[in-house]
Design a protein around this motif. Sequence first.
Motif, PDB file in Angstrom:
ATOM      1  N   VAL A  50       0.836  -1.200   0.000  1.00 58.25           N
ATOM      2  CA  VAL A  50       0.000   0.000   0.000  1.00 58.25           C
ATOM      3  C   VAL A  50       0.874   1.254   0.000  1.00 58.25           C
ATOM      4  O   VAL A  50       0.607   2.228  -0.712  1.00 58.25           O
ATOM      5  N   PHE A  51       1.928   1.224   0.787  1.00 60.53           N
ATOM      6  CA  PHE A  51       2.784   2.401   0.958  1.00 60.53           C
ATOM      7  C   PHE A  51       3.625   2.690  -0.283  1.00 60.53           C
ATOM      8  O   PHE A  51       3.869   3.853  -0.621  1.00 60.53           O
ATOM      9  N   GLY A  52       4.082   1.633  -0.985  1.00 61.15           N
ATOM     10  CA  GLY A  52       4.988   1.811  -2.112  1.00 61.15           C
ATOM     11  C   GLY A  52       4.427   2.662  -3.245  1.00 61.15           C
ATOM     12  O   GLY A  52       5.046   3.658  -3.642  1.00 61.15           O
ATOM     13  N   PRO A  53       3.237   2.330  -3.805  1.00 65.58           N
ATOM     14  CA  PRO A  53       2.680   3.165  -4.863  1.00 65.58           C
ATOM     15  C   PRO A  53       2.399   4.596  -4.405  1.00 65.58           C
ATOM     16  O   PRO A  53       2.601   5.555  -5.159  1.00 65.58           O
ATOM     17  N   TRP A  54       1.902   4.752  -3.171  1.00 67.40           N
ATOM     18  CA  TRP A  54       1.646   6.093  -2.636  1.00 67.40           C
ATOM     19  C   TRP A  54       2.936   6.890  -2.563  1.00 67.40           C
ATOM     20  O   TRP A  54       2.988   8.060  -2.950  1.00 67.40           O
ATOM     21  N   LEU A  55       4.002   6.260  -2.052  1.00 64.01           N
ATOM     22  CA  LEU A  55       5.282   6.945  -1.917  1.00 64.01           C
ATOM     23  C   LEU A  55       5.807   7.387  -3.278  1.00 64.01           C
ATOM     24  O   LEU A  55       6.269   8.529  -3.434  1.00 64.01           O
ATOM     25  N   GLY A  56       5.732   6.505  -4.266  1.00 60.50           N
ATOM     26  CA  GLY A  56       6.183   6.873  -5.599  1.00 60.50           C
ATOM     27  C   GLY A  56       5.412   8.051  -6.152  1.00 60.50           C
ATOM     28  O   GLY A  56       5.984   8.959  -6.780  1.00 60.50           O
ATOM     29  N   GLY A  57       4.086   8.080  -5.936  1.00 61.36           N
ATOM     30  CA  GLY A  57       3.260   9.177  -6.415  1.00 61.36           C
ATOM     31  C   GLY A  57       3.614  10.492  -5.759  1.00 61.36           C
ATOM     32  O   GLY A  57       3.667  11.549  -6.417  1.00 61.36           O
ATOM     33  N   GLN A  58       3.862  10.456  -4.454  1.00 58.49           N
ATOM     34  CA  GLN A  58       4.217  11.683  -3.745  1.00 58.49           C
ATOM     35  C   GLN A  58       5.564  12.235  -4.208  1.00 58.49           C
ATOM     36  O   GLN A  58       5.728  13.446  -4.398  1.00 58.49           O
ATOM     37  N   LEU A  59       6.535  11.366  -4.396  1.00 59.91           N
ATOM     38  CA  LEU A  59       7.850  11.807  -4.853  1.00 59.91           C
ATOM     39  C   LEU A  59       7.782  12.370  -6.273  1.00 59.91           C
ATOM     40  O   LEU A  59       8.404  13.388  -6.585  1.00 59.91           O
ATOM     41  N   LEU A  60       6.989  11.703  -7.129  1.00 60.46           N
ATOM     42  CA  LEU A  60       6.874  12.180  -8.501  1.00 60.46           C
ATOM     43  C   LEU A  60       6.140  13.509  -8.562  1.00 60.46           C
ATOM     44  O   LEU A  60       6.530  14.414  -9.314  1.00 60.46           O
ATOM     45  N   ALA A  61       5.088  13.657  -7.770  1.00 59.40           N
ATOM     46  CA  ALA A  61       4.337  14.906  -7.751  1.00 59.40           C
ATOM     47  C   ALA A  61       5.193  16.072  -7.257  1.00 59.40           C
ATOM     48  O   ALA A  61       5.004  17.216  -7.677  1.00 59.40           O
ATOM     49  N   ALA A  62       6.154  15.764  -6.370  1.00 54.06           N
ATOM     50  CA  ALA A  62       7.049  16.796  -5.840  1.00 54.06           C
ATOM     51  C   ALA A  62       8.253  17.049  -6.739  1.00 54.06           C
ATOM     52  O   ALA A  62       9.128  17.856  -6.396  1.00 54.06           O
ATOM     53  N   GLY A  63       8.309  16.360  -7.881  1.00 53.78           N
ATOM     54  CA  GLY A  63       9.432  16.539  -8.800  1.00 53.78           C
ATOM     55  C   GLY A  63      10.699  15.838  -8.365  1.00 53.78           C
ATOM     56  O   GLY A  63      11.795  16.191  -8.800  1.00 53.78           O
ATOM     57  N   ASN A  64      10.547  14.816  -7.515  1.00 56.37           N
ATOM     58  CA  ASN A  64      11.708  14.073  -7.007  1.00 56.37           C
ATOM     59  C   ASN A  64      11.649  12.615  -7.456  1.00 56.37           C
ATOM     60  O   ASN A  64      11.826  11.693  -6.663  1.00 56.37           O
ATOM     61  N   GLY A  65      11.396  12.405  -8.742  1.00 55.65           N
ATOM     62  CA  GLY A  65      11.284  11.044  -9.253  1.00 55.65           C
ATOM     63  C   GLY A  65      12.529  10.212  -9.019  1.00 55.65           C
ATOM     64  O   GLY A  65      12.445   9.012  -8.747  1.00 55.65           O
ATOM     65  N   ASP A  66      13.721  10.823  -9.128  1.00 56.25           N
ATOM     66  CA  ASP A  66      14.964  10.077  -8.902  1.00 56.25           C
ATOM     67  C   ASP A  66      15.020   9.482  -7.503  1.00 56.25           C
ATOM     68  O   ASP A  66      15.592   8.406  -7.299  1.00 56.25           O
ATOM     69  N   TRP A  67      14.456  10.196  -6.534  1.00 54.45           N
ATOM     70  CA  TRP A  67      14.468   9.693  -5.162  1.00 54.45           C
ATOM     71  C   TRP A  67      13.582   8.466  -4.997  1.00 54.45           C
ATOM     72  O   TRP A  67      13.723   7.715  -4.035  1.00 54.45           O
ATOM     73  N   GLY A  68      12.669   8.274  -5.958  1.00 56.45           N
ATOM     74  CA  GLY A  68      11.847   7.067  -5.895  1.00 56.45           C
ATOM     75  C   GLY A  68      12.686   5.813  -5.986  1.00 56.45           C
ATOM     76  O   GLY A  68      12.499   4.861  -5.226  1.00 56.45           O
ATOM     77  N   PHE A  69      13.655   5.797  -6.908  1.00 56.60           N
ATOM     78  CA  PHE A  69      14.530   4.638  -7.026  1.00 56.60           C
ATOM     79  C   PHE A  69      15.352   4.434  -5.758  1.00 56.60           C
ATOM     80  O   PHE A  69      15.556   3.304  -5.309  1.00 56.60           O
TER      81      PHE A  69
END
Length: 437
Positions: A379-398
Amino acid sequence: MAVLVLGLCWLAVLFDGLDMFIYGSVLPHMLAEKSLGITPDRAGDLGSYATFGMLIGALTAGTIADRVGRKKLMVACVTLFSLASALCAVSGSVAAFGLGRTLAGVGLGGLLPTAISMVSDYAPRGRAALTIGMLMTAHHAGGILSAYVALWIVEPLGWRAAFWVCVVPLLFVPALAKFLPESLSFLVAKGRTEEARVLAGRFGTELPAAAENAAGKVTGKKAAGERWNALVGLFRGGEWAQTLLYWLASFGGLLLVYGVATWLPTLMRGEGYELGSALTFVVLFNLGGIVGMLLAGRAADRFGAPRISSVWFALTAVGVFLLSVHMPLAVTFTVVFLTGVFLNSAQVMIYATVSIRSTPENRATAVGWTSGMGRFGAVFGPWLGGQLLAAGNGDWGFTAFALAGLSSMVFIGIAALRGSKRAAPGSDTPQGLLTAH
């Protein structure tokens, strides 16, 4: 091996994988078209709805299966996630789409632990981990199919058509209901020993040992108050520590699996790759998963599933972190493939460990709750990826996903060390189940 049982369960899990991965595969289209008003952060929420449903399904699957039978539960789960996909296909709002994904998740989450327990019952001696690995190749074959559905169907027909494809498994339900035998462990636990003996003879497998009561007699149906004994048994004596280690490892592993499954195409597009290449990454990732299941299953049957899982998680963390570095396309393809090899099978080897080291009567409960606790991470993983991408921090997702892999490496590694002190030679088989004293 009971080829019929493995084959039917394989097809069910194939449809499970298709339904699970289809959202991530069509998500770039939905974001580009602003379908249903979806934004990156809302897309992450929707991804978490499905995994929240999977949490409910996984937590309840073992208990329900131990009461009504694993065959009936598998039929119900395939029916549920197929009908839920129809709801997604006709949805006119985010709320309706989210409800459809949540209901699909309930079916998806209930199917996997039940199918794993089913094939474990019919696995040959000393080949439980390999059999489970073979079953889980279907999950990644479904992921590959989802990428091709997105490439071939979504472009001309739109994203809704992809979810109509996910309704097709309804046609498989009658064959599953007619030809899939009941779980041997369930029959023995319910006192239907003669029926179980006939099935075991027909499929060339051994009959699970029946539980005995204090008088030394084989027990039949459980009393109402005994239904929770399997769950309580996971915490008796010193077993609470081992159980929690499995749950924590599963949390990090599923955070990583479902975070990557949901966001891989979108994150790779953010790294500058074209959509076609981004979906090719999904294919390679799942091809790696298939290879990894077969390799990990053989290695786990020889060296122990928890040890292999720990090493695999370490290699996964390296691969996921490297995806944040822009490399030549051929190198990136290789890294994605190898990451798929290690990531997907690392998590499944946690399930293999729990299944192999559980008694027949509580195996479905043990696997279901380990999967269910891990679903909090899913549950947390997809939410976390969405929040990082929305904040412009997609690289931090990896990077975040890589850290989750490292945490699972630590927890399952500790479990491996503890288990090595307890396990007797030859106990890591379905017939020599370790009851984890």
